[in-house]
Design a protein around this motif. Structure first.
Motif, PDB file in Angstrom:
ATOM      1  N   VAL A  69      -8.281   2.907  -4.907  1.00 28.28           N
ATOM      2  CA  VAL A  69      -8.254   3.218  -3.477  1.00 28.28           C
ATOM      3  C   VAL A  69      -8.119   1.919  -2.691  1.00 28.28           C
ATOM      4  O   VAL A  69      -8.752   0.917  -3.031  1.00 28.28           O
ATOM      5  CB  VAL A  69      -9.555   3.948  -3.065  1.00 28.28           C
ATOM      6  N   PRO A  70      -7.305   1.880  -1.629  1.00 25.05           N
ATOM      7  CA  PRO A  70      -7.256   0.684  -0.782  1.00 25.05           C
ATOM      8  C   PRO A  70      -8.564   0.509  -0.030  1.00 25.05           C
ATOM      9  O   PRO A  70      -9.304   1.470   0.179  1.00 25.05           O
ATOM     10  CB  PRO A  70      -6.088   0.967   0.166  1.00 25.05           C
ATOM     11  N   GLN A  71      -8.851  -0.719   0.385  1.00 19.13           N
ATOM     12  CA  GLN A  71     -10.115  -0.968   1.065  1.00 19.13           C
ATOM     13  C   GLN A  71     -10.246  -0.143   2.344  1.00 19.13           C
ATOM     14  O   GLN A  71     -11.312   0.387   2.639  1.00 19.13           O
ATOM     15  CB  GLN A  71     -10.259  -2.462   1.369  1.00 19.13           C
ATOM     16  N   ASP A  72      -9.192  -0.053   3.116  1.00 16.45           N
ATOM     17  CA  ASP A  72      -9.241   0.758   4.332  1.00 16.45           C
ATOM     18  C   ASP A  72      -8.480   2.060   4.089  1.00 16.45           C
ATOM     19  O   ASP A  72      -7.296   2.184   4.399  1.00 16.45           O
ATOM     20  CB  ASP A  72      -8.644  -0.007   5.519  1.00 16.45           C
ATOM     21  N   TRP A  73      -9.199   3.044   3.531  1.00 14.20           N
ATOM     22  CA  TRP A  73      -8.532   4.297   3.205  1.00 14.20           C
ATOM     23  C   TRP A  73      -8.205   5.108   4.466  1.00 14.20           C
ATOM     24  O   TRP A  73      -7.462   6.088   4.393  1.00 14.20           O
ATOM     25  CB  TRP A  73      -9.369   5.135   2.232  1.00 14.20           C
ATOM     26  N   HIS A  74      -8.716   4.680   5.602  1.00 15.51           N
ATOM     27  CA  HIS A  74      -8.368   5.368   6.847  1.00 15.51           C
ATOM     28  C   HIS A  74      -6.896   5.173   7.200  1.00 15.51           C
ATOM     29  O   HIS A  74      -6.371   5.876   8.083  1.00 15.51           O
ATOM     30  CB  HIS A  74      -9.249   4.863   7.987  1.00 15.51           C
ATOM     31  N   THR A  75      -6.228   4.207   6.541  1.00 17.56           N
ATOM     32  CA  THR A  75      -4.804   3.985   6.810  1.00 17.56           C
ATOM     33  C   THR A  75      -3.910   4.909   5.984  1.00 17.56           C
ATOM     34  O   THR A  75      -2.686   4.813   6.082  1.00 17.56           O
ATOM     35  CB  THR A  75      -4.423   2.524   6.508  1.00 17.56           C
ATOM     36  N   PHE A  76      -4.511   5.773   5.170  1.00 18.33           N
ATOM     37  CA  PHE A  76      -3.712   6.771   4.466  1.00 18.33           C
ATOM     38  C   PHE A  76      -2.987   7.673   5.470  1.00 18.33           C
ATOM     39  O   PHE A  76      -3.343   7.724   6.657  1.00 18.33           O
ATOM     40  CB  PHE A  76      -4.602   7.650   3.581  1.00 18.33           C
ATOM     41  N   ALA A  77      -2.008   8.410   4.974  1.00 15.85           N
ATOM     42  CA  ALA A  77      -1.351   9.414   5.812  1.00 15.85           C
ATOM     43  C   ALA A  77      -2.409  10.359   6.390  1.00 15.85           C
ATOM     44  O   ALA A  77      -3.401  10.668   5.723  1.00 15.85           O
ATOM     45  CB  ALA A  77      -0.336  10.195   4.974  1.00 15.85           C
ATOM     46  N   PRO A  78      -2.222  10.832   7.619  1.00 12.18           N
ATOM     47  CA  PRO A  78      -3.231  11.688   8.258  1.00 12.18           C
ATOM     48  C   PRO A  78      -3.617  12.912   7.438  1.00 12.18           C
ATOM     49  O   PRO A  78      -4.779  13.328   7.472  1.00 12.18           O
ATOM     50  CB  PRO A  78      -2.558  12.084   9.574  1.00 12.18           C
ATOM     51  N   SER A  79      -2.669  13.479   6.702  1.00  7.99           N
ATOM     52  CA  SER A  79      -2.990  14.660   5.904  1.00  7.99           C
ATOM     53  C   SER A  79      -4.035  14.353   4.840  1.00  7.99           C
ATOM     54  O   SER A  79      -4.733  15.251   4.360  1.00  7.99           O
ATOM     55  CB  SER A  79      -1.719  15.205   5.232  1.00  7.99           C
ATOM     56  N   VAL A  80      -4.165  13.081   4.467  1.00  6.84           N
ATOM     57  CA  VAL A  80      -5.161  12.654   3.483  1.00  6.84           C
ATOM     58  C   VAL A  80      -6.418  12.134   4.174  1.00  6.84           C
ATOM     59  O   VAL A  80      -7.536  12.570   3.880  1.00  6.84           O
ATOM     60  CB  VAL A  80      -4.574  11.563   2.559  1.00  6.84           C
TER      61      VAL A  80
END
Length: 356
Positions: A69-80
């Protein structure tokens, strides 16, 4: 009990495998989200790591299998990202795989390819941090389903930035060879490393088989999310619960030691037979196909010369050497035996209830 057949084409070539701790830890994940039937006293999954594997070929090519997982998972696509926020799981990432590698002298430009076992959030990492010379390798059906990625495809779970400017290779198994019961692609063309067609959990789900030694042959089977807990693949018709379980060191912690009898009783109390895994997958694209894939993998799992490691296997923690050390001598170091039944410790509350 005779070992099941898991034939692998002969070769004298190996790759070096290093198990990389992506530093991902996932907690407070309800068991019922991933598996069934329920297990008394086990509301949540154990704290889950997310392993990455560095595969080094004698030619100098280096592959990564999964990125955590990337450190800032909030940057994933909104659906995720939106779903992760809603679910409220504990997701901790200290550093990304690329940083772990660079701390030990492996630069990002040395990685020739990243293999995603599949497109779920806890395997993607952030490929955009790697140079354009690093290929991204995915399973069949990926391009039709997900391209061009978010934001051009608003509901896509992967991002355009994941593969922008780099070669996106989709594995084609139509002319595959056979490795065990799986369709396979000989990635380097020399029998050292195979990508396996392991469908069911997700579109294009891939496993991998690395030849770690020859004379005798040994292999590491990277299972991705073929299962989420060792109790989804063990016991099996080929590998019953041992009558006695002897584990030392960290693996003995909280592990009840009654052997097969009480665990068989536990199985019966949950309408499971003694040669069934403790759990079936509870989520996935096609549960019946996932069960079929697990059945095939059980034949490999029961072989003493194959070490099966799924992406979130916590039994490795504190028991085996991790990157930068190599894992090729796993059999000589008895890592399979040390970790194989460690998961039974997760059932301590259920066993204690049976004993009362």
């Amino acid at each position: 009990m005779a070992h099941p057949e898991f034939p692998v084409p002969a070769s004298t070539n190996t790759v070096t495998v290093r198990i990389v701790d992506s530093t991902t830890r996932i907690g407070k994940l309800p068991l019922e989200f991933l598996m069934a039937p329920p297990m008394p006293g086990m509301e949540y999954m154990p704290l889950l790591p997310s392993w990455s594997f560095l595969i080094e070929h004698p030619s100098g090519q280096k592959l990564l299998f999964d990125l955590g997982v990337p450190q800032d998972w909030h940057t994933f696509a909104p659906s995720v990202a939106t779903k992760l926020e809603e679910r409220g799981w504990d997701i901790v990432v200290d550093k990304e795989v690329i940083d772990v590698l660079e701390e030990h002298g492996i630069a990002s430009h040395e990685i020739s390819g990243i293999v995603w076992s599949h497109w779920h959030w806890d395997h993607l990492g952030d490929p955009s941090r790697f140079p354009a010379s690093t290929d991204l390798i995915v399973g069949p059906g990926f391009k039709d389903e997900f391209l061009p990625g978010y934001p051009a495809k608003p509901d896509a779970p992967v991002r355009e930035s994941d593969f922008a400017g780099r070669t996106l290779k989709e594995i084609d198994f139509t002319s595959a060879i056979q490795v065990g019961q799986f369709r396979a692609v000989d990635f380097f063309g020399d029998g050292s490393f195979y990508l396996l067609d392991t469908p069911g959990h997700a579109i294009g789900h891939l496993g991998a088989l690395a030849r770690t030694t020859t004379s005798p042959d040994t292999f590491i089977f990277m299972g991705g999310d073929l299962c989420h807990h060792s109790g989804e693949i063990r016991p099996s018709p080929y590998m019953p619960i041992p009558h006695e379980i002897h584990l030392a060191g960290a693996a003995a912690t909280n592990l009840p030691c009654p052997g097969a009898a009480l665990y068989t009783q536990l199985q019966a109390s949950r309408n499971r037979s003694a040669d069934q895994p403790f759990f079936d997958p509870g989520m996935g694209l096609d549960i019946q196909e996932a069960l079929s894939t697990i059945g095939k993998a059980q034949k490999a799992d029961a072989r003493e010369n194959v070490w099966f490691i799924y992406a979130h296997d916590p039994s490795l923690l504190g028991e085996v050497d991790l990157f930068p050390l190599a894992a090729n001598e796993w059999r000589r170091k008895n890592w399979r035996e040390k970790t194989l039944w460690r998961f039974l410790g997760d059932f301590a509350p259920a066993i204690e209830a049976l004993e009362k």
